[in-house]
Write an enzyme that holds these catalytic residues in place. Sequence first.
Site, mmCIF file in Angstrom:
data_model
loop_
_atom_site.group_PDB
_atom_site.id
_atom_site.type_symbol
_atom_site.label_atom_id
_atom_site.label_comp_id
_atom_site.label_asym_id
_atom_site.label_seq_id
_atom_site.Cartn_x
_atom_site.Cartn_y
_atom_site.Cartn_z
ATOM 1 C CB ALA A 35 -0.888 -0.003 1.232
ATOM 2 C CE LYS A 36 3.508 6.734 -4.116
ATOM 3 N NZ LYS A 36 4.881 6.732 -3.625
ATOM 4 C CB ALA A 37 -0.245 3.938 3.432
ATOM 5 C CE1 TYR A 60 7.063 7.202 0.086
ATOM 6 C CE2 TYR A 60 4.910 6.360 0.706
ATOM 7 C CZ TYR A 60 5.962 6.411 -0.183
ATOM 8 O OH TYR A 60 5.932 5.662 -1.328
#
Length: 315
Positions: free
Chosen positions: A157-159, A163
């Site tokens: 998941a690019k959540a 980051y």
Amino acid sequence: MLEATEKIWHNGKLIKWDDAKLHVLAHVVSYGSSVFEGVRCYDTTRGPAIFRGPEHIRRLIDSAKIYRMDVPFSVEQITDAMVELVRANNLRSCYIRPIVLRGYGDMGVLPKYNPIETYLACWAWGKYLGDEAITQGVDVCVSSWTRIAPNTLPALAKAGANYMNSQLIRMEAEINGYSEGIALDVNGYLSEGSGENLFIVRGGIIYTTPLANSVLNGITRSSVMAIAKSLDIPVVEQPLPREMLYIADEAFFTGTAAEVTHLRSVDRVMIADGKMGPITTAIYEEFFGIVNGKKPDRYNWLTPVKVAAAEPVGV
Ligand SMILES: Cc1ncc(COP(=O)(O)O)c(C=O)c1O
């Protein structure tokens, strides 16, 4: 600094850049509940075009699904909206940032009464790791921070929350004089950069870390794998020990932001002679040939953005 454009797309409508505001008590602010994408629109020889738009939006909706966020738009609707947005802002080349987040409602970890908000923004953007990096390569380090472990924060998941880990890696690298940091996974195998996938070349074979080593399923990664296949260069996905970096013939990062950027050194150990090697060069030339429109779009990766023709110069 971010250069403002005129419009941002919010839940199906174009609004003014300055009106795209959130309440400080929106769920996302306290709990990091957002998923997002980074997409590039290139000014190709045939006009502006978005690179692999539907694949990015599919990943956005996948990221949202992992977090039980219902996005009320289809891949096609959001892809069309990206085209509409770039046109509305009259840009020829830009970075596009789709974001889905949990908004203002209740306050508490359980997001029961928090609306799902979908935003798309875009702005002009240059080279991520510096203008020189793309040709001269980058000096990087192996981070002292480990990448998010499986079954903690899902790496596919690019959540937004992932980051926080990327920030630790990138800040540490910068403080120590490196352009970027490469994280190891929880078992000590190579994972990825704070915002890039990792490739290593040795003996004519390209190696990259598999999805099980806590990496994002990069769209540029898959593009490079397709290009390598078409060039008859074998690609092997397998867990890689850290020391493969030091004895590599070539190594490079891929990503929407970093595009294809070769590694000049890792932990001050020079990779070969530090120059872009032949396999990286072949991939680089094919990649930039396609995204700049100088080579045919043989994979159908570009979505054209119809804009008004540029004013003739000197008239
Ligand atoms: C952690 C991470 N890995 C890899 C990538 C590369 O992915 P893509 O090529 O889809 O931009 C990115 C960038 O989005 C990233 O943030």
